[in-house]
Design an enzyme around this catalytic site. Structure first.
Site, mmCIF file in Angstrom:
data_model
loop_
_atom_site.group_PDB
_atom_site.id
_atom_site.type_symbol
_atom_site.label_atom_id
_atom_site.label_comp_id
_atom_site.label_asym_id
_atom_site.label_seq_id
_atom_site.Cartn_x
_atom_site.Cartn_y
_atom_site.Cartn_z
ATOM 1 N N ASP A 1 39.374 38.824 29.887
ATOM 2 C CA ASP A 1 39.022 38.480 31.359
ATOM 3 C C ASP A 1 38.201 39.639 31.805
ATOM 4 O O ASP A 1 38.143 40.638 31.857
ATOM 5 C CB ASP A 1 40.364 38.581 31.873
ATOM 6 N N SER B 1 44.544 42.812 34.180
ATOM 7 C CA SER B 1 43.688 42.260 35.049
ATOM 8 C C SER B 1 44.218 42.558 36.652
ATOM 9 O O SER B 1 45.060 42.719 37.033
ATOM 10 C CB SER B 1 43.705 40.736 34.882
HETATM 11 N N1 DQQ Z 1 44.872 38.538 30.316
HETATM 12 C C1 DQQ Z 1 45.822 37.622 30.981
HETATM 13 C C2 DQQ Z 1 46.081 37.978 32.098
HETATM 14 C C3 DQQ Z 1 46.620 39.452 31.969
HETATM 15 C C4 DQQ Z 1 45.479 39.818 30.764
HETATM 16 C C5 DQQ Z 1 44.624 36.125 31.002
HETATM 17 C C6 DQQ Z 1 46.009 40.818 29.860
HETATM 18 O O1 DQQ Z 1 47.452 37.190 33.030
HETATM 19 O O2 DQQ Z 1 46.590 40.362 33.078
HETATM 20 O O3 DQQ Z 1 44.159 36.023 30.007
HETATM 21 O O4 DQQ Z 1 44.734 41.026 29.018
#
Ligand code: DQQ
Length: 588
Positions: A61, A121
């Site tokens: 992300d 994220s």
């Molecule tokens: N990636 C997810 C999020 C989380 C992060 C979405 C963890 O919900 O915070 O791809 O790497």
């Protein structure tokens, strides 16, 4: 929806067969035995030239994008130790133009009890004092997801290299009503007329996705509101994004972005609508709605025209997830970043030594008719255009194709317009197809002859056309003969003659009145293993990852094809080779 879910399951199954020990935690597949294996080499063949990626290893992300003292900052989820998900830190890069990037040391990484098991994220909020604050999800020693704040150590450093996490963290803790393993990804905060900050955190209760709302007077003590900002029965909501967009009817704000910080300004508030975007953990797709936000009740209500479900409108109908937008005060625009994950196998990612890129940053605005959002690659990208070829007024007869020569298309930008003279041959559209463009395109792939279309591009095509990725349109006649339905597809099923990769056909409908001007535009950014397309000037976008074996380097070609009964004409086609920008050489 059934198709998307089934495909996600298929993807997981194909990943699972590649390695023995796997765990699924918070949407990413975890390979404990692989996550700290440094890449021995970095395979260059299919690496992208001008899409954002670090020199090696796994990324996901985009996090906390912002503009500060003349620099664009992009943080992103990064595994510094391997090319599968794990050991996640916030890698950090800066740019003056969103094109050339310099890597700095990671900005946020596990260092305190409240994030010792991971820094997931989150978003940045530039406070009225000009101080940027980062809110992110920390994983605590009990694997609870908590929300933390971090501030720059040195505000006079435009690079914002060092961040401090106050000891009063976590500032938002999952109370007894919250599922502590489904509580993450805080949004940019906004300020209300009542002097309270607000933000939302993604969550779920059973199958109900939630944007849990918190308020604070001082950005330090946050109190949960009695009700969420919004919810819907689509499973866990990851990476929510909530922001205003200008209503374009009055030309004053046309296409200009609106800062979340302006939300409390009544004059601005009256001219805006609000967007809520959520990333669906269950399907790995995102959808958005546009609606109204009532400051007094703190509720967001999508307009009736926007399906508030997993068949709702998407920024992108392809490999595009966990997106995050920010307001760019330098050019008064809203920009969205999205993660384009790899779709090849885990052994392939290990062999390549890298996995994941970011899509090209896109300017985003509400269409003048208010029916959807429109996105377009940031204008800065055009500085990379070099050798140019043009084709105009070229008819492609039924069943024909045409090779665009005189330039190297493997790293290119193609912008074109098709004209359709005769719509009378369009096939009939069944109303039942409305909710599943993807199933329709899967059934009617680029090789299935039609009336008007399929016509479009074969990109990353080998000379013998054994490998090719099709980006194309197909026009249908709706119930009453004067209206039409336009389908845009991306068919990568023939993109590689030998790869085992997961290669779904992606698709979306395009909201254009084709009978009126009988034209449709297509722009496609081709970059070795990415095909990122914008139909009808950004109304429908589809990004796909593909892994050709023959169509690489100088052996990758570009064709225009027409598999419909009706002839089509290339009114104009401009194609440019794209230069390679400075991409994250630095300290990582
Ligand atoms: N990636 C997810 C999020 C989380 C992060 C979405 C963890 O919900 O915070 O791809 O790497």
């Amino acid at each position: 929806m059934a198709t998307a879910a089934a495909k996600a399951v298929l993807l997981l199954a194909s990943l699972l067969q590649m390695t023995a020990v796997v765990v699924v935690r918070a949407s990413h597949v975890v390979y404990p035995e692989l996550q700290s294996l440094e890449a021995k080499q970095v395979e260059k063949k299919l690496r992208t030239g001008y899409h954002f990626q670090p020199p090696k290893h796994w990324i996901n992300d985009p996090n906390g994008p912002m503009y500060y003292k003349g620099l664009y900052h992009l943080f992103y989820q990064y595994n510094p130790k391997g090319s599968v998900w794990g050991n996640i830190v916030w890698a950090h890069s800066v740019s003056t133009d969103l094109i050339d990037w310099t890597a700095l040391e990671p900005g946020i990484y596990p260092s305190k009890t409240f994030d010792v098991k991971g820094c997931w994220s989150g978003s940045a909020t530039v406070l009225p004092s000009g101080v940027p604050a980062i809110m992110y999800t920390g994983i605590d020693p009990d694997e609870r997801q908590v929300q933390n704040v971090a501030y720059p150590v040195n505000l006079s450093d435009p690079f914002l290299r060092e961040w401090v996490k106050p000891d009063y963290n976590p500032i938002i803790f999952p109370d007894s009503g919250i599922n502590a393993s489904a509580f993450r990804d805080p949004t940019t905060a906004w300020y209300g007329p009542d002097g309270h900050w607000r933000l939302v955190v993604g969550s779920k209760v059973n199958m109900k996705g939630l944007a849990v709302l918190y308020r604070s007077r001082d950005f330090k003590t946050w109190v949960k509101a009695h009700h969420p900002l919004h919810s819907a029965h689509t499973g866990m909501w990851e990476c929510p994004d909530f922001f205003p967009v200008a209503v374009a009817g009055g030309s004053r704000h046309h296409r200009r972005g609106v800062d979340t910080a302006e939300l409390h300004d009544r004059a601005v508030a009256e001219e805006v609508k609000y967007v809520l975007k959520v990333s669906l953990d269950l399907t790995r797709f995102e959808y958005y709605t546009v609606g109204r936000y009532n400051h007094a009740t703190d509720r967001y209500i999508p307009d009736a025209a926007f399906p508030d479900n997993d068949y709702g409108l998407r920024y992108d109908y392809g490999d595009f997830y966990a997106s995050k937008s920010f307001y760019d005060p330098a050019k008064r625009r809203r920009i969205v970043w999205g993660w384009a994950n790899e779709s090849d196998t885990v052994p392939d990612d290990r062999r390549k030594g890298w996995a994941g890129i970011q899509a090209i940053p896109r300017k985003l605005w509400l269409s003048p008719d208010g029916k959807q959002l429109v996105q377009w690659p940031v204008e800065e990208l055009e500085a990379l255009r070099s050798k140019h070829v043009n084709v105009s007024d070229k008819v492609i007869k039924s069943g024909d194709n045409f090779k665009v020569t005189g330039f190297k298309s493997v790293q290119s930008d193609v912008d074109m317009v098709f004209a359709i003279k005769d719509l009378s041959k369009a096939e009939k559209f069944e109303p039942a197809w409305r909710n599943d463009a993807q199933a329709l395109c899967t059934r009617l792939g680029s090789h299935v002859k039609g009336g008007v279309g399929p016509f479009g591009l074969w990109v990353l095509a080998s000379g013998d056309l054994k490998e090719r990725t099709a980006v194309f349109f197909r026009v249908f006649k709706a119930g009453n003969a004067s209206s039409h339905v336009v389908l845009m597809c991306n068919d990568p099923t023939k993109s590689s003659y030998e790869s085992q990769a997961y290669r779904p056909t992606f698709a979306g409908f395009v909201d254009v009145d084709i009978a009126k001007n009988k034209k449709i535009a297509l722009r496609t950014l081709i970059d070795h293993s990415v095909v990122e397309s914008f139909g009808a000037r950004g109304k429908t976008c589809i990004l796909t990852r593909v892994y050709p074996r023959k169509a690489i380097g100088d052996d990758a070609h570009l064709f225009v094809f027409n598999n419909g009964e009706s002839d089509v004409k290339i009114t104009n086609l401009d194609a440019w080779e794209m230069k390679t920008p400075k991409m994250n050489a630095g300290e990582q």
